[in-house]
Design a protein around this motif. Structure first.
Motif, PDB file in Angstrom:
ATOM      1  N   HIS A 165       0.641  -1.042   0.035  1.00  0.00           N
ATOM      2  CA  HIS A 165       0.081   0.074  -0.121  1.00  0.00           C
ATOM      3  C   HIS A 165       0.995   1.250   0.040  1.00  0.00           C
ATOM      4  CE1 HIS A 165      -2.779  -2.919   1.717  1.00  0.00           C
ATOM      5  NE2 HIS A 165      -3.735  -2.341   0.993  1.00  0.00           N
ATOM      6  N   ILE A 166       0.708   2.000  -1.073  1.00  0.00           N
ATOM      7  CA  ILE A 166       1.747   3.011  -1.231  1.00  0.00           C
ATOM      8  C   ILE A 166       0.673   4.293  -1.781  1.00  0.00           C
ATOM      9  CG2 ILE A 166       3.900   2.176  -1.200  1.00  0.00           C
ATOM     10  CD1 ILE A 166       4.097   2.671  -4.125  1.00  0.00           C
ATOM     11  N   THR A 167       1.307   5.501  -1.845  1.00  0.00           N
ATOM     12  CA  THR A 167       0.723   6.818  -2.505  1.00  0.00           C
ATOM     13  C   THR A 167       1.616   7.163  -3.478  1.00  0.00           C
ATOM     14  OG1 THR A 167      -1.188   6.922  -0.816  1.00  0.00           O
ATOM     15  CG2 THR A 167      -0.734   8.644  -2.450  1.00  0.00           C
ATOM     16  N   GLY A 168       1.266   7.635  -4.629  1.00  0.00           N
ATOM     17  CA  GLY A 168       2.474   8.097  -5.367  1.00  0.00           C
ATOM     18  C   GLY A 168       2.102   9.495  -5.756  1.00  0.00           C
ATOM     19  N   ILE A 169       3.234  10.172  -5.697  1.00  0.00           N
ATOM     20  CA  ILE A 169       3.208  11.730  -6.186  1.00  0.00           C
ATOM     21  C   ILE A 169       4.193  11.960  -7.203  1.00  0.00           C
ATOM     22  CG2 ILE A 169       3.654  14.073  -5.275  1.00  0.00           C
ATOM     23  CD1 ILE A 169       1.606  12.832  -3.780  1.00  0.00           C
ATOM     24  N   PRO A 170       3.403  12.021  -8.412  1.00  0.00           N
ATOM     25  CA  PRO A 170       4.436  11.856  -9.805  1.00  0.00           C
ATOM     26  C   PRO A 170       5.146  13.448  -9.984  1.00  0.00           C
ATOM     27  CG  PRO A 170       2.074  12.040 -10.508  1.00  0.00           C
ATOM     28  CD  PRO A 170       2.242  12.042  -8.860  1.00  0.00           C
ATOM     29  N   THR A 171       6.278  13.334 -10.783  1.00  0.00           N
ATOM     30  CA  THR A 171       6.836  14.504 -10.997  1.00  0.00           C
ATOM     31  C   THR A 171       6.679  14.976 -12.348  1.00  0.00           C
ATOM     32  OG1 THR A 171       8.906  13.280 -11.478  1.00  0.00           O
ATOM     33  CG2 THR A 171       8.648  14.147  -9.441  1.00  0.00           C
ATOM     34  N   SER A 172       5.845  14.327 -12.868  1.00  0.00           N
ATOM     35  CA  SER A 172       5.819  14.789 -14.479  1.00  0.00           C
ATOM     36  C   SER A 172       4.356  14.103 -14.917  1.00  0.00           C
ATOM     37  CB  SER A 172       6.840  14.393 -15.460  1.00  0.00           C
ATOM     38  OG  SER A 172       6.748  13.015 -15.364  1.00  0.00           O
ATOM     39  N   ILE A 173       3.734  14.706 -15.947  1.00  0.00           N
ATOM     40  CA  ILE A 173       2.718  14.040 -16.628  1.00  0.00           C
ATOM     41  C   ILE A 173       2.953  12.548 -17.076  1.00  0.00           C
ATOM     42  CG2 ILE A 173       0.976  13.762 -18.521  1.00  0.00           C
ATOM     43  CD1 ILE A 173       1.067  17.015 -18.271  1.00  0.00           C
TER      44      ILE A 173
END
Length: 223
Positions: free
Chosen positions: A45-53
């Motif tokens: 279980h993780i939540t991702g914060i993307p740095t680009s589209i």
């Protein structure tokens, strides 16, 4: 496995259940994201914060839950690549054009891990062109001011037009040869009106994952 895959997948060892993970952009962190997707399918279980589209699309493809920056309290760990890593673990980044979001995420992460194959390791930064993200308005004046700092400046293009970042800005690729004082140059560039951010990540990397000549994983830590 190639160097990038070995390094990218090794970074996953630092990710724990229920973490908020900053997901970088580039060819090495691709393997990190793919591996995380496999582990999510197995119950991580993780939540991702993307740095680009681009990264957001990739993470979604591999089944990683994505959240907006403003919807999380903190980023536990950020994993990203680099175009150059100095002996002091300072970084030059932005070859992919995502340096602004990458720096925001890396700065806010409790731990910032860099995945870099052996070709990215240098004594001093500067062989790779330094990307500087600038607003389109007054870009000619901004170029002149960077030139006054000693940089040869070229506007990055794509398909015959100025390359635009995910933020709608331009990228100036700047040659400074050997960058002897990256901390000073980072500050001086960001003081120029029109500059949004630059690709020098100074004293930010907590850990750098790379490999030696025999493809053994090497972990370097900021002292």
């Amino acid at each position: 496995m190639n160097e990038k895959q070995i390094i990218g997948e090794k970074a996953v060892d630092f990710v724990e259940d229920n973490m908020v993970v900053g997901l970088g952009t580039g060819s090495t962190v691709f393997y990190t994201i793919r591996k995380l997707g496999q582990l999510v399918k197995q119950g991580l279980h993780i939540t991702g914060i993307p740095t680009s589209i681009q990264t957001e699309e990739l993470a979604t493809k591999f089944g990683i839950p994505i959240s907006k920056f403003e919807d999380v309290e903190q980023i536990d760990i950020a994993i990203d690549g680099a175009d150059e890593v100095s002996s002091e673990l300072d970084l030059l980044k932005g070859g992919g054009g995502a340096l602004l979001r990458e720096k925001i995420v890396a700065r806010e992460a409790k731990t910032f891990i860099v995945v870099a194959d052996s070709s990215k390791l240098v004594q001093k930064l500067g062989s790779f062109l330094l990307p500087v993200e600038v607003i389109p308005f007054g870009v000619g004046v901004t170029k002149k001011n960077i030139y006054r700092l000693g940089g040869n400046v070229n506007l990055r293009e794509s398909k015959g037009k100025p390359f635009k970042t995910d933020n709608g800005n331009y990228i100036l690729d700047c040659s400074f040869s050997d960058i002897l004082s990256p901390k000073v140059l980072e500050r001086e560039l960001n003081m120029i009106p029109g500059v949004v951010e630059n690709g020098l990540f100074v004293e930010m990397a907590d850990t750098v994952i790379t490999v030696d000549q025999e493809n053994n994983v090497v972990i370097k830590k900021l002292i």
